[in-house]
Structures are given as structure tokens and as C-alpha cells.
Design a protein around this motif. Structure first.
Motif, mmCIF file in Angstrom:
data_model
loop_
_atom_site.group_PDB
_atom_site.id
_atom_site.type_symbol
_atom_site.label_atom_id
_atom_site.label_comp_id
_atom_site.label_asym_id
_atom_site.label_seq_id
_atom_site.Cartn_x
_atom_site.Cartn_y
_atom_site.Cartn_z
ATOM 1 N N GLU A 74 0.828 -1.200 0.000
ATOM 2 C CA GLU A 74 0.000 0.000 0.000
ATOM 3 C C GLU A 74 0.870 1.260 0.000
ATOM 4 O O GLU A 74 0.585 2.223 -0.705
ATOM 5 N N LEU A 75 1.954 1.238 0.787
ATOM 6 C CA LEU A 75 2.864 2.378 0.812
ATOM 7 C C LEU A 75 3.488 2.608 -0.565
ATOM 8 O O LEU A 75 3.660 3.746 -0.992
ATOM 9 N N LYS A 76 3.815 1.527 -1.244
ATOM 10 C CA LYS A 76 4.451 1.639 -2.561
ATOM 11 C C LYS A 76 3.536 2.292 -3.585
ATOM 12 O O LYS A 76 4.018 2.814 -4.588
ATOM 13 N N GLU A 77 2.243 2.285 -3.332
ATOM 14 C CA GLU A 77 1.291 2.914 -4.249
ATOM 15 C C GLU A 77 1.229 4.429 -4.075
ATOM 16 O O GLU A 77 0.690 5.132 -4.920
ATOM 17 N N SER A 78 1.795 4.925 -2.995
ATOM 18 C CA SER A 78 1.761 6.364 -2.733
ATOM 19 C C SER A 78 2.631 7.120 -3.735
ATOM 20 O O SER A 78 3.712 6.677 -4.103
ATOM 21 N N LYS A 79 2.169 8.300 -4.129
ATOM 22 C CA LYS A 79 2.963 9.168 -5.001
ATOM 23 C C LYS A 79 4.192 9.693 -4.272
ATOM 24 O O LYS A 79 5.132 10.165 -4.912
ATOM 25 N N LYS A 80 4.206 9.610 -2.955
ATOM 26 C CA LYS A 80 5.320 10.123 -2.152
ATOM 27 C C LYS A 80 6.323 9.033 -1.764
ATOM 28 O O LYS A 80 7.301 9.303 -1.070
ATOM 29 N N TYR A 81 6.098 7.818 -2.227
ATOM 30 C CA TYR A 81 6.955 6.688 -1.847
ATOM 31 C C TYR A 81 8.419 6.926 -2.214
ATOM 32 O O TYR A 81 9.310 6.778 -1.373
ATOM 33 N N THR A 82 8.682 7.301 -3.455
ATOM 34 C CA THR A 82 10.064 7.486 -3.914
ATOM 35 C C THR A 82 10.754 8.603 -3.146
ATOM 36 O O THR A 82 11.904 8.465 -2.726
ATOM 37 N N LEU A 83 10.058 9.709 -2.937
ATOM 38 C CA LEU A 83 10.634 10.816 -2.180
ATOM 39 C C LEU A 83 10.910 10.393 -0.736
ATOM 40 O O LEU A 83 11.978 10.693 -0.192
ATOM 41 N N LYS A 104 12.799 0.865 9.223
ATOM 42 C CA LYS A 104 12.654 1.664 8.006
ATOM 43 C C LYS A 104 11.211 1.643 7.498
ATOM 44 O O LYS A 104 10.719 2.651 6.998
ATOM 45 N N THR A 105 10.536 0.506 7.643
ATOM 46 C CA THR A 105 9.161 0.428 7.141
ATOM 47 C C THR A 105 8.244 1.395 7.886
ATOM 48 O O THR A 105 7.394 2.041 7.277
ATOM 49 N N PHE A 106 8.425 1.496 9.195
ATOM 50 C CA PHE A 106 7.590 2.412 9.976
ATOM 51 C C PHE A 106 7.957 3.869 9.711
ATOM 52 O O PHE A 106 7.079 4.726 9.598
ATOM 53 N N ILE A 107 9.238 4.150 9.611
ATOM 54 C CA ILE A 107 9.671 5.512 9.308
ATOM 55 C C ILE A 107 9.145 5.916 7.928
ATOM 56 O O ILE A 107 8.676 7.043 7.736
ATOM 57 N N LEU A 108 9.200 4.988 6.999
ATOM 58 C CA LEU A 108 8.657 5.233 5.658
ATOM 59 C C LEU A 108 7.175 5.577 5.730
ATOM 60 O O LEU A 108 6.724 6.543 5.101
ATOM 61 N N ALA A 109 6.410 4.813 6.497
ATOM 62 C CA ALA A 109 4.976 5.073 6.633
ATOM 63 C C ALA A 109 4.727 6.458 7.233
ATOM 64 O O ALA A 109 3.880 7.217 6.748
ATOM 65 N N HIS A 110 5.471 6.814 8.282
ATOM 66 C CA HIS A 110 5.307 8.125 8.907
ATOM 67 C C HIS A 110 5.687 9.253 7.933
ATOM 68 O O HIS A 110 4.996 10.276 7.872
ATOM 69 N N LEU A 111 6.763 9.063 7.194
ATOM 70 C CA LEU A 111 7.186 10.079 6.223
ATOM 71 C C LEU A 111 6.155 10.267 5.120
ATOM 72 O O LEU A 111 5.849 11.396 4.732
ATOM 73 N N ILE A 112 5.632 9.168 4.617
ATOM 74 C CA ILE A 112 4.614 9.262 3.561
ATOM 75 C C ILE A 112 3.389 9.982 4.089
ATOM 76 O O ILE A 112 2.838 10.862 3.410
ATOM 77 N N ASN A 113 2.951 9.646 5.294
ATOM 78 C CA ASN A 113 1.799 10.343 5.883
ATOM 79 C C ASN A 113 2.074 11.836 6.009
ATOM 80 O O ASN A 113 1.220 12.661 5.711
ATOM 81 N N PHE A 114 3.272 12.179 6.463
ATOM 82 C CA PHE A 114 3.639 13.579 6.577
ATOM 83 C C PHE A 114 3.622 14.256 5.212
ATOM 84 O O PHE A 114 3.010 15.311 5.031
ATOM 85 N N LEU A 115 4.293 13.659 4.236
ATOM 86 C CA LEU A 115 4.400 14.263 2.904
ATOM 87 C C LEU A 115 3.035 14.384 2.222
ATOM 88 O O LEU A 115 2.756 15.386 1.571
ATOM 89 N N GLU A 116 2.194 13.383 2.365
ATOM 90 C CA GLU A 116 0.860 13.467 1.786
ATOM 91 C C GLU A 116 0.025 14.517 2.505
ATOM 92 O O GLU A 116 -0.770 15.213 1.880
ATOM 93 N N GLY A 117 0.226 14.670 3.800
ATOM 94 C CA GLY A 117 -0.476 15.700 4.561
ATOM 95 C C GLY A 117 -0.093 17.088 4.112
ATOM 96 O O GLY A 117 -0.937 17.982 4.010
ATOM 97 N N ARG A 120 -1.975 17.763 1.013
ATOM 98 C CA ARG A 120 -3.391 18.053 1.282
ATOM 99 C C ARG A 120 -3.559 19.500 1.745
ATOM 100 O O ARG A 120 -4.500 20.177 1.343
ATOM 101 N N VAL A 121 -2.647 19.962 2.567
ATOM 102 C CA VAL A 121 -2.732 21.341 3.046
ATOM 103 C C VAL A 121 -2.573 22.312 1.898
ATOM 104 O O VAL A 121 -3.329 23.271 1.758
ATOM 105 N N TRP A 122 -1.575 22.067 1.019
ATOM 106 C CA TRP A 122 -1.371 22.969 -0.119
ATOM 107 C C TRP A 122 -2.578 22.998 -1.043
ATOM 108 O O TRP A 122 -2.912 24.027 -1.600
ATOM 109 N N LYS A 123 -3.231 21.872 -1.204
ATOM 110 C CA LYS A 123 -4.419 21.825 -2.071
ATOM 111 C C LYS A 123 -5.571 22.640 -1.479
ATOM 112 O O LYS A 123 -6.406 23.152 -2.205
ATOM 113 N N LEU A 124 -5.611 22.755 -0.154
ATOM 114 C CA LEU A 124 -6.667 23.505 0.492
ATOM 115 C C LEU A 124 -6.464 25.007 0.380
ATOM 116 O O LEU A 124 -7.403 25.796 0.475
#
Length: 125
Positions: A74-83, A104-117, A120-124
Motif C-alpha cells: 500500500e505504501l508503494k502505491e503512494s505518489k510520495k513513496y520514492t521521495l 525503516k518500514t515504519f519511518i517510511l509510513a510516517h514520512l509518507i503520511n507527513f508528505l501526503e499531509g 493536502r494542506v497545499w491543495k486547500l
């Protein structure tokens, strides 16, 4: 960032976080601000910062089980995965040192959540 520093100070005062590891987390926050122009706050990254702090405390003492394969996919499907992967690699190289795959898997998940957040803020706006 003031609230994150307060969080770290609470962990320090309670004996959960050692001063050396607190300095490392603060270095990480500054690094992310300088290299990626990311402004981490209590609201947008408390889980990431707390996880890094706890990871540093348990590093070389105990290990955790990483995310399951479905969560990783699921994380790999994120547009922010590579970053997020790039950021982790640079954090390893420049600030944190080697991070085991489970952490690393948990840090990756937290980073993706942060980056996607952030997106979302910029889109608002």
C-alpha cells in the motif's frame, strides 16, 4: 517546532529519551528543514518524531517487527513513496546512520503520511 521540542523535552525529563538521542532528533528536524524545506510540527509529524526518538533509544538493544507485506504494498502505491525513500537514505547517510529494515518500514509510513499531509494542506490553500 516548539511543540515538538516540548515533546522531546518531556521524553528527556521522564528518562525515556537520552540527551544524545534528543540532539540527533533535533539535528534531523533541522536537516529536513534545510535540505527539503520541510517544517515538521506537533500537528503534522508527532508520530514520526516520536518513532525516531524511540528507534534511537532501542537501536542495537531490541528490534521490532516491520510492517506486513500488504501494508508495504500500500505504501508503494503512494505518489510520495520514492521521495520518502530518498529522504530515509539521506537521513541514514547524513544524520541517523544505518537503519534496519523493520524500523525503516515504519519511518517510511510516517514520512509518507507527513508528505501526503503537506500536499493536502497545499491543495486547500
Amino acid at each position: 517546532m516548539k511543540e515538538l521540542i516540548n515533546r522531546l523535552n518531556l521524553l528527556l525529563k521522564s528518562g525515556v529519551l537520552h540527551e544524545e538521542n534528543m540532539k540527533t532528533v533535533l539535528n534531523m528536524l533541522n536537516y529536513l528543514k534545510e535540505k527539503y524545506n520541510l517544517n515538521l510540527t506537533e500537528e503534522n509529524s508527532s508520530m514520526l518524531v516520536t518513532h525516531i526518538a524511540m528507534y534511537l533509544e532501542r537501536k542495537n538493544k531490541e528490534s521490532i517487527e516491520g510492517l506486513d507485506i500488504d501494508s508495504l504494498n500500500e505504501l508503494k502505491e503512494s505518489k510520495k513513496y520514492t521521495l520518502a525513500l530518498q529522504i530515509i537514505q539521506n537521513l541514514e547517510k547524513d544524520v541517523l546512520g544505518p537503519i534496519n529494515d523493520s524500523e525503516k518500514t515504519f519511518i517510511l509510513a510516517h514520512l509518507i503520511n507527513f508528505l501526503e499531509g503537506v500536499d493536502r494542506v497545499w491543495k486547500l490553500l
